[in-house]
Write a protein that holds these residues in place. Structure first.
Motif, PDB file in Angstrom:
ATOM      1  N   UNK A   1       0.838  -1.175   0.000  1.00 30.42           N
ATOM      2  CA  UNK A   1       0.000   0.000   0.000  1.00 30.42           C
ATOM      3  C   UNK A   1       0.880   1.234   0.000  1.00 30.42           C
ATOM      4  N   UNK A   2       0.280   2.392   0.305  1.00 30.36           N
ATOM      5  CA  UNK A   2       1.041   3.633   0.321  1.00 30.36           C
ATOM      6  C   UNK A   2       0.780   4.384   1.609  1.00 30.36           C
ATOM      7  N   UNK A   3       0.744   3.684   2.720  1.00 28.47           N
ATOM      8  CA  UNK A   3       0.312   4.296   3.966  1.00 28.47           C
ATOM      9  C   UNK A   3       1.375   5.132   4.659  1.00 28.47           C
ATOM     10  N   UNK A   4       2.449   5.479   3.950  1.00 30.31           N
ATOM     11  CA  UNK A   4       3.489   6.290   4.560  1.00 30.31           C
ATOM     12  C   UNK A   4       3.020   7.675   4.950  1.00 30.31           C
ATOM     13  N   UNK A   5       1.959   8.206   4.314  1.00 30.92           N
ATOM     14  CA  UNK A   5       1.479   9.544   4.622  1.00 30.92           C
ATOM     15  C   UNK A   5       0.450   9.547   5.742  1.00 30.92           C
ATOM     16  N   UNK A   6      -0.080   8.392   6.123  1.00 32.93           N
ATOM     17  CA  UNK A   6      -1.130   8.317   7.113  1.00 32.93           C
ATOM     18  C   UNK A   6      -0.745   7.349   8.211  1.00 32.93           C
TER      19      UNK A   6
ATOM     20  N   UNK B   1      -6.117   1.574  -6.139  1.00 29.61           N
ATOM     21  CA  UNK B   1      -6.105   2.847  -5.414  1.00 29.61           C
ATOM     22  C   UNK B   1      -4.680   3.210  -4.979  1.00 29.61           C
ATOM     23  N   UNK B   2      -3.918   2.216  -4.518  1.00 26.25           N
ATOM     24  CA  UNK B   2      -2.554   2.486  -4.072  1.00 26.25           C
ATOM     25  C   UNK B   2      -1.679   2.960  -5.222  1.00 26.25           C
ATOM     26  N   UNK B   3      -1.879   2.389  -6.398  1.00 27.11           N
ATOM     27  CA  UNK B   3      -1.122   2.838  -7.567  1.00 27.11           C
ATOM     28  C   UNK B   3      -1.448   4.286  -7.893  1.00 27.11           C
ATOM     29  N   UNK B   4      -2.736   4.623  -7.929  1.00 23.57           N
ATOM     30  CA  UNK B   4      -3.129   6.002  -8.210  1.00 23.57           C
ATOM     31  C   UNK B   4      -2.560   6.946  -7.152  1.00 23.57           C
TER      32      UNK B   4
ATOM     33  N   UNK C   1      -5.950  14.500  -3.788  1.00 26.82           N
ATOM     34  CA  UNK C   1      -6.468  13.277  -4.413  1.00 26.82           C
ATOM     35  C   UNK C   1      -5.610  12.063  -4.065  1.00 26.82           C
ATOM     36  N   UNK C   2      -4.304  12.238  -3.933  1.00 25.45           N
ATOM     37  CA  UNK C   2      -3.433  11.113  -3.590  1.00 25.45           C
ATOM     38  C   UNK C   2      -3.752  10.586  -2.192  1.00 25.45           C
ATOM     39  N   UNK C   3      -3.994  11.491  -1.243  1.00 25.14           N
ATOM     40  CA  UNK C   3      -4.320  11.075   0.114  1.00 25.14           C
ATOM     41  C   UNK C   3      -5.651  10.346   0.157  1.00 25.14           C
ATOM     42  N   UNK C   4      -6.623  10.803  -0.614  1.00 35.92           N
ATOM     43  CA  UNK C   4      -7.935  10.157  -0.621  1.00 35.92           C
ATOM     44  C   UNK C   4      -7.855   8.760  -1.237  1.00 35.92           C
TER      45      UNK C   4
ATOM     46  N   UNK D   1      -8.596   5.106   0.591  1.00 39.62           N
ATOM     47  CA  UNK D   1      -9.424   4.036   0.032  1.00 39.62           C
ATOM     48  C   UNK D   1      -8.642   2.733  -0.029  1.00 39.62           C
ATOM     49  N   UNK D   2      -7.370   2.797  -0.395  1.00 34.24           N
ATOM     50  CA  UNK D   2      -6.540   1.593  -0.417  1.00 34.24           C
ATOM     51  C   UNK D   2      -6.483   0.961   0.963  1.00 34.24           C
ATOM     52  N   UNK D   3      -6.339   1.781   1.989  1.00 35.66           N
ATOM     53  CA  UNK D   3      -6.269   1.263   3.351  1.00 35.66           C
ATOM     54  C   UNK D   3      -7.579   0.703   3.844  1.00 35.66           C
ATOM     55  N   UNK D   4      -8.682   1.387   3.544  1.00 34.69           N
ATOM     56  CA  UNK D   4      -9.995   0.928   3.994  1.00 34.69           C
ATOM     57  C   UNK D   4     -10.404  -0.373   3.313  1.00 34.69           C
ATOM     58  N   UNK D   5     -10.144  -0.470   2.010  1.00 30.84           N
ATOM     59  CA  UNK D   5     -10.522  -1.671   1.268  1.00 30.84           C
ATOM     60  C   UNK D   5      -9.570  -2.816   1.558  1.00 30.84           C
ATOM     61  N   UNK D   6      -8.280  -2.512   1.651  1.00 36.19           N
ATOM     62  CA  UNK D   6      -7.277  -3.549   1.849  1.00 36.19           C
ATOM     63  C   UNK D   6      -7.113  -4.002   3.287  1.00 36.19           C
TER      64      UNK D   6
END
Length: 214
Positions: free
Chosen positions: A11-16, A37-40, A142-145, A149-154
């Motif tokens: 994922x891309x959770x480094x910002x959150x 979502x993580x790619x976007x 948009x990247x944070x949103x 979504x990647x975190x909530x779904x994954x």
């Protein structure tokens, strides 16, 4: 849904940061959606490095709308470099003063930054126990949103049943497709126009999916 390469992290959770470490069990479809979502999120947070561009160039498409968007992104990646993608990202989102696009929900929905959409997003973050690690810019990027979504779904971010649907409806459905259309039409853009096509297509699929009863 084809496998989608993302950054090296899960994922891309480094910002959150979330105060909960429990992860729910997710099926393969949700894992694929989370990867999309993580790619976007990764591509909209910064220009891709050479390794990610190379992985994107190997994406396989199919006859579905999303498959064709993957194929188009693969083709654009094969004709791009880290330097050219970075130039596009700068011109589109940064610029000498401000880029062509301002990728924040408040800007799209109210015409200015730090509007009511940001306040509502911060309220949602508080309810979900989410804290921003990087506070240098508004959270409604948009990247944070997409990262959320990647975190909530994954399963990396926990919440009540249906929280991913609620988050999408409240914070993305109202403006994200319009943003991706603008990105798709941006000039000049080669690589990021195809990112726009992918985002638009995926938002349309997600909107249709979330329109059905849970």
């Amino acid at each position: 849904m084809a496998a989608v390469p993302v950054a090296d992290q899960d994922g891309t959770m480094g910002e959150l940061a979330t105060r909960s470490s429990h992860r729910r069990v997710v099926d393969e479809l949700d894992r694929a959606r989370a990867r999309e979502y993580a790619l976007l999120a990764t591509l909209l947070a910064r220009g891709p490095d050479a390794q990610l561009i190379g992985r994107l160039a190997s994406l396989q498409g199919d006859a579905t709308p999303l498959g064709m968007a993957h194929a188009a992104l693969a083709d654009a990646s094969g004709r791009s470099s880290e330097a050219s993608a970075a130039r596009e990202y700068f011109d589109l989102f940064v610029g000498l003063v401000q880029g062509q696009l301002v990728p924040y929900a408040s800007q799209y929905l109210t015409g200015s930054l730090y509007g009511r959409p940001l306040v509502e997003l911060r309220e949602t973050f508080q309810l979900l126990g989410i804290e921003r690690v990087n506070r240098s810019e508004p959270e409604d990027h948009i990247a944070t949103l997409c990262e959320m979504m990647a975190g909530l779904i994954g399963g990396a971010i926990t919440g009540p049943d249906g929280c991913d649907r609620d988050f999408f409806v409240k914070h993305l459905a109202t403006w994200a497709r319009r943003f991706f259309i603008d990105l798709e039409r941006a000039n000049p853009a080669c690589f990021y126009a195809r990112v726009g096509s992918l985002g638009r297509t995926f938002m349309e699929i997600e909107t249709e999916a979330y329109s059905f009863p849970a």
